[in-house]
Design a protein around this motif. Structure first.
Motif, mmCIF file in Angstrom:
data_model
loop_
_atom_site.group_PDB
_atom_site.id
_atom_site.type_symbol
_atom_site.label_atom_id
_atom_site.label_comp_id
_atom_site.label_asym_id
_atom_site.label_seq_id
_atom_site.Cartn_x
_atom_site.Cartn_y
_atom_site.Cartn_z
ATOM 1 N N VAL A 21 -13.612 15.131 -19.071
ATOM 2 C CA VAL A 21 -14.436 16.191 -18.366
ATOM 3 C C VAL A 21 -15.854 16.071 -18.364
ATOM 4 O O VAL A 21 -16.372 16.415 -17.490
ATOM 5 N N ARG A 22 -16.202 15.585 -19.629
ATOM 6 C CA ARG A 22 -17.827 15.407 -19.707
ATOM 7 C C ARG A 22 -18.355 14.643 -19.030
ATOM 8 O O ARG A 22 -19.517 14.723 -18.376
ATOM 9 N N ARG A 23 -17.981 13.350 -18.787
ATOM 10 C CA ARG A 23 -18.313 12.285 -17.888
ATOM 11 C C ARG A 23 -18.270 12.510 -16.438
ATOM 12 O O ARG A 23 -18.959 12.056 -15.798
ATOM 13 N N ASN A 24 -17.081 13.128 -16.122
ATOM 14 C CA ASN A 24 -16.969 13.736 -14.555
ATOM 15 C C ASN A 24 -16.649 14.849 -14.442
ATOM 16 O O ASN A 24 -15.887 15.540 -14.054
ATOM 17 N N PRO A 25 -17.685 15.777 -14.529
ATOM 18 C CA PRO A 25 -17.761 17.179 -14.555
ATOM 19 C C PRO A 25 -17.570 17.645 -12.596
ATOM 20 O O PRO A 25 -16.803 18.632 -12.295
ATOM 21 N N LEU A 26 -18.051 16.909 -12.054
ATOM 22 C CA LEU A 26 -17.921 17.191 -10.541
ATOM 23 C C LEU A 26 -16.541 16.893 -9.851
ATOM 24 O O LEU A 26 -16.051 17.864 -9.389
ATOM 25 N N PHE A 27 -16.038 15.906 -10.583
ATOM 26 C CA PHE A 27 -14.716 15.557 -9.938
ATOM 27 C C PHE A 27 -13.538 16.441 -10.556
ATOM 28 O O PHE A 27 -12.716 17.175 -9.871
ATOM 29 N N CYS A 28 -13.749 17.038 -11.960
ATOM 30 C CA CYS A 28 -12.961 17.891 -12.581
ATOM 31 C C CYS A 28 -13.210 19.371 -11.744
ATOM 32 O O CYS A 28 -12.180 19.918 -11.608
ATOM 33 N N LEU A 29 -14.415 19.794 -11.280
ATOM 34 C CA LEU A 29 -14.658 21.003 -10.878
ATOM 35 C C LEU A 29 -13.939 20.961 -9.318
ATOM 36 O O LEU A 29 -13.330 21.951 -8.766
ATOM 37 N N LEU A 30 -13.822 19.886 -8.600
ATOM 38 C CA LEU A 30 -13.291 19.580 -7.457
ATOM 39 C C LEU A 30 -11.905 19.764 -7.634
ATOM 40 O O LEU A 30 -10.978 20.540 -6.624
ATOM 41 N N LEU A 31 -11.155 19.375 -8.692
ATOM 42 C CA LEU A 31 -9.835 19.444 -8.794
ATOM 43 C C LEU A 31 -9.211 20.973 -9.107
ATOM 44 O O LEU A 31 -8.399 21.382 -8.594
ATOM 45 N N LEU A 32 -10.129 21.492 -9.888
ATOM 46 C CA LEU A 32 -9.844 22.964 -10.280
ATOM 47 C C LEU A 32 -9.950 23.910 -9.210
ATOM 48 O O LEU A 32 -9.267 24.610 -8.727
ATOM 49 N N LEU A 33 -10.928 23.490 -7.932
ATOM 50 C CA LEU A 33 -11.184 24.363 -6.771
ATOM 51 C C LEU A 33 -9.860 24.111 -5.895
ATOM 52 O O LEU A 33 -9.150 24.855 -5.317
ATOM 53 N N LEU A 34 -9.432 22.748 -5.940
ATOM 54 C CA LEU A 34 -8.152 22.480 -5.075
ATOM 55 C C LEU A 34 -6.842 23.016 -5.672
ATOM 56 O O LEU A 34 -6.072 23.545 -4.789
ATOM 57 N N ALA A 35 -6.913 23.284 -6.757
ATOM 58 C CA ALA A 35 -5.672 23.871 -7.565
ATOM 59 C C ALA A 35 -5.718 25.479 -7.232
ATOM 60 O O ALA A 35 -4.531 25.936 -7.198
ATOM 61 N N LEU A 36 -6.912 26.012 -7.197
ATOM 62 C CA LEU A 36 -6.907 27.396 -6.896
ATOM 63 C C LEU A 36 -6.681 27.764 -5.770
ATOM 64 O O LEU A 36 -5.962 28.704 -5.100
ATOM 65 N N PHE A 37 -7.374 27.087 -4.471
ATOM 66 C CA PHE A 37 -7.461 27.144 -3.209
ATOM 67 C C PHE A 37 -6.550 26.649 -2.225
ATOM 68 O O PHE A 37 -6.300 27.286 -1.154
ATOM 69 N N ALA A 38 -6.287 25.442 -2.797
ATOM 70 C CA ALA A 38 -5.369 24.601 -1.745
ATOM 71 C C ALA A 38 -4.325 23.916 -2.645
ATOM 72 O O ALA A 38 -4.541 22.654 -2.628
ATOM 73 N N PRO A 39 -3.494 24.444 -3.181
ATOM 74 C CA PRO A 39 -2.503 24.025 -4.077
ATOM 75 C C PRO A 39 -1.506 22.760 -3.389
ATOM 76 O O PRO A 39 -1.266 21.902 -3.897
ATOM 77 N N SER A 40 -1.331 23.174 -1.948
ATOM 78 C CA SER A 40 -0.581 22.211 -1.347
ATOM 79 C C SER A 40 -1.282 21.016 -1.006
ATOM 80 O O SER A 40 -0.642 19.796 -1.064
ATOM 81 N N VAL A 41 -2.438 20.680 -0.967
ATOM 82 C CA VAL A 41 -3.231 19.787 -0.902
ATOM 83 C C VAL A 41 -3.383 18.910 -2.125
ATOM 84 O O VAL A 41 -3.130 17.604 -2.105
ATOM 85 N N LEU A 42 -3.444 19.801 -3.267
ATOM 86 C CA LEU A 42 -3.317 19.124 -4.670
ATOM 87 C C LEU A 42 -2.143 18.370 -4.947
ATOM 88 O O LEU A 42 -1.956 17.346 -5.385
ATOM 89 N N GLU A 43 -0.944 18.989 -4.177
ATOM 90 C CA GLU A 43 0.396 18.614 -4.712
ATOM 91 C C GLU A 43 0.432 17.554 -3.593
ATOM 92 O O GLU A 43 1.170 16.496 -4.208
#
Length: 128
Positions: free
Chosen positions: A15-37
């Motif tokens: 998470v410390r090395r890739n903060p933007l990627f982790c933020l994108l994963l978190l936003l996908l999990a919150l707003f578009a769970p079917s895309v993340l799935e």
């Protein structure tokens, strides 16, 4: 317990090395769970496909080695076969087969002289 702490340390380091990627994963999990799935299922299927491909390559390589070994045993008449059975020849047994008759000598019998000799001990070895 050390495994869990190592796993948590590894995740926090990611998470410390890739903060933007982790933020994108978190936003996908919150707003578009079917895309993340869908992404997660793609990753799972890709990993399983690679594992199956690797297993197929390993098994085909082993099969080729088995066939080569079997062919070599047939060609050279090894003592043991693929099933572990021993052949009729025992180890150390020597078989002598008569081949075709030896060809006649090309030199006439009356050619050459017989030399009578006697072995003498070496004087150099006795002197030392």
């Amino acid at each position: 317990m050390n495994f869990l702490t190592a796993l948590i340390d590894g995740l926090t380091g990611f998470v410390r090395r890739n903060p933007l990627f982790c933020l994108l994963l978190l936003l996908l999990a919150l707003f578009a769970p079917s895309v993340l799935e869908g992404i997660a299922m793609f990753v799972v299927y890709a990993v399983l496909g690679l594992m199956l491909l690797f297993a197929a390559i390993v098994f085909s390589f082993r099969w080729k080695l088995y066939r080569m070994r079997r062919d070599m045993e047939k060609q050279f008449g090894s003592g043991t076969t693929a099933g572990g059975h021993t052949s009729r020849n025992r180890e150390g047994e020597v078989k002598i087969r008569k081949t075709a008759d030896a060809p006649e000598k090309r030199i006439r019998r009356d050619v050459g002289d017989y030399v009578d000799f006697e072995e003498m001990p070496d004087s150099d070895k006795n002197a030392q």
